[in-house]
Design a protein around this motif. Structure first.
Motif: not given
Length: 346
Positions: A92-99, A117-120, A150-162
């Motif tokens: 899901a977009p709100d899920e993440v996997m870490l090292g 957050i994804v950088a700025d 690691a996350m889903t592409p939809d999760g990354l897009r949700a973190m970059i609203p612009h």
């Protein structure tokens, strides 16, 4: 032997250190969109059975902790996301996997929530639920053994609203039995030599390269300990013969031959060797497994142990042979014992 066999297995099995793919397609141009342009060539390549496309190397900040991220989705075959060693892949977009190292740095665990957050590009930290712990390939400075997000592409897009950038990575896995070098060369040809696409081979992490250079060190150390054991055995036999000079003299007086004396010393040496093998090998296997699992956990890799049964069997046989060779000289010394001289001195 146990530790070295597991290390050799690790170096020969890329998935254990996070490499799930045989080739990575990137671009030297910016924006480096490899999705729509590269996927037709990937789809037409008969050597490729699995392919995933998305993003790799984007900076994810969780407080003061940085872990570069990967977000790819399947475009054919099986997923080529990093290898999970606990939990599961994010779905899901709100899920993440870490090292493992990243998870420890942010004081998280499977089931907890981190804010990232994804950088700025992300206005406010986004809550993400940790669903797994994974081994990550070395794709950037902050992604590798124990480090990564690691996350889903939809999760990354949700973190970059612009607006998220175009996909910059395509991972592919070749058919079993294919020559990876030839298949990568053919894939590069299909993409076109005049394009900006690059077909890159997986990189082995620097830490593993360094460990690979000294993978024989445990065996060398074991050999040195074995040499010390042989010297100790020889010393034990010699001192035992000296303490039992009177017993040997009496037995030779009663009819024990020189051959029997040598055989007695050889059996004493063999008995000690058998006890050493019966006790030492199982303890060594347990200790080697424990040390390897601790080593793997520290590196953030899959702790898959391998037991070299053939080498262990050869070790037991070699121990018995060496014990008999060590007993040759002490046996000759014992056989030359003069009963008259010993009993007269007693």
């Amino acid at each position: 032997l146990s530790f070295s066999a597991s290390l050799q297995h690790l170096l020969a099995t890329p998935r254990l250190y996070g490499v799930t793919y045989d080739a990575r397609i990137g671009s030297t141009e910016f924006p480096n969109d490899v999705g729509d342009a590269a996927l037709p060539a990937v789809a037409d390549d008969p050597d490729i059975v699995d392919a995933s496309a998305g993003f790799a190397g984007f900076p994810v900040l969780m407080g003061r902790v940085r872990g570069d991220g990967i977000a790819v989705s399947t475009v054919g075959g099986a997923s080529l996301m990093p290898t999970p060693i606990e939990g599961r892949l994010p779905a899901a977009p709100d899920e993440v996997m870490l090292g493992a190292s990243t998870m420890e740095a942010v004081h998280a665990h499977v089931g907890s929530t981190v804010r990232a957050i994804v950088a700025d590009a992300t206005p406010e930290p986004v809550p993400l639920r940790v669903v797994g712990r994974a081994v990550f390939p070395s794709l950037s400075d902050a992604m590798g053994l124990g480090k990564g997000v690691a996350m889903t592409p939809d999760g990354l897009r949700a973190m970059i609203p612009h607006g998220a950038p175009p996909p910059d990575t395509v991972l592919v896995r070749f058919r079993k039995g294919s020559d990876p070098v030839r298949a990568r060369t053919e894939l590069q040809r299909r993409l076109g030599s005049d394009t900006s696409f690059q077909v890159l081979a997986p990189e082995r992490p620097t830490d593993l390269v360094n460990f690979g250079r000294v993978q024989s060190l445990p065996v060398v150390l074991g050999g040195l300990l074995g040499a010390f054991a042989e010297a100790t055995l020889a010393h034990l036999l010699v001192t035992s013969i000296r303490r039992r000079r009177r017993d040997l003299a009496i037995l030779k007086t009663l009819g024990l031959s020189s051959g029997h004396v040598r055989a007695t010393v050889a059996w004493q040496s063999t008995s000690l060797a058998v006890v050493a093998v019966v006790v030492g090998v199982p303890l060594g296997v347990v200790a080697g497994r424990w040390v390897w699992l601790a080593f793997a956990a520290n590196l953030g890799i899959v702790g898959e142990t391998v037991l070299p049964w053939l080498a262990l069997a050869a070790l037991g046989l070699a121990t018995a042979i060496v014990a008999n060779l060590v007993a040759v000289l002490p046996g000759r010394i014992a056989a030359r014992t003069s009963p008259a001289a010993v009993l007269r001195s007693e």
